[in-house]
Design an enzyme around this catalytic site. Sequence first.
Site, PDB file in Angstrom:
ATOM      1  CB  CYS A 118       0.336  -1.777   8.979  1.00 15.24           C
ATOM      2  SG  CYS A 118      -0.662  -1.486   7.233  1.00 15.24           S
ATOM      3  CB  CYS A 119       3.516  -6.060   7.829  1.00 14.50           C
ATOM      4  SG  CYS A 119       4.426  -4.954   6.975  1.00 14.50           S
TER       5      CYS A 119
ATOM      6  CB  CYS B  59       2.521  -1.322   0.857  1.00 15.30           C
ATOM      7  SG  CYS B  59       1.783  -2.937   1.191  1.00 15.30           S
TER       8      CYS B  59
ATOM      9  CB  CYS C 173       5.896   0.811   3.894  1.00 13.07           C
ATOM     10  SG  CYS C 173       4.399   1.297   5.221  1.00 13.07           S
TER      11      CYS C 173
ATOM     12  CB  CYS D 110       6.800  -7.750   5.450  1.00 16.84           C
ATOM     13  SG  CYS D 110       6.829  -9.519   4.505  1.00 16.84           S
TER      14      CYS D 110
END
Length: 220
Positions: A110-111, A191, A194, A213
């Site tokens: 996702c990062c 985010c 998270c 990240c």
Amino acid sequence: MLMDIQHLTERYARLSHRERLEAIFEDFERVLVTSSFGTTSAILLHHLARVRPGHPVYFIDTQYHFKETYAYAEELSRRWNLNVVPVQPKFNEHAYTRLDYTWAHDPDLCCSLNKIMPLEPLKEQHQVWVSGMLGDGNELRRSQKLFKQEGALLRFYPFFDMNEQEGYWYRVANELPDHPLEARGYGSIGCTHCTRRGAGRSGRWAGFSKTECGLHTLQS
């Protein structure tokens, strides 16, 4: 072109934080400045607004930020007349992470899709990348150096020798506005999916061994 990091380190280590920023703009033509507009972001941006007013600040906008983060970015931009340029992920890749809930089972991916990959074209256009990361918070940050070579790009950490307490007193002394969520118990803010309340970086990626990240650990 690879830089003589030892020579740069010896010269820059003797300078104040602001002098380091002044020097990097004198020594290099293509300087990349990014910000996530987190709890300590105002320190770098406060210096930058005085050293290089109008220089682009690339806002790493994952599109998963808290609404308070967007409001904070707008506040700092108005206060210091910052030239903020959003950097967002590709539409399809971001949409995939929303549909897949990627942050819940593979936060590294996702990062990568929403934060790391969107910066790649910018990195290729610059010689040096300035980070506002403080030298405290976890093992990686405590071991960070002033300069780090990543492929053809030079990473620059002018606040590598400023810990969180020193950063706090810098913000107090200069009356820098706090991120709105800091007063609600968020020590580090990323985010929405998270980030939880917690001291320091304890609220980031809860339940995972992940602590960063990837922007400060990935090699180009």
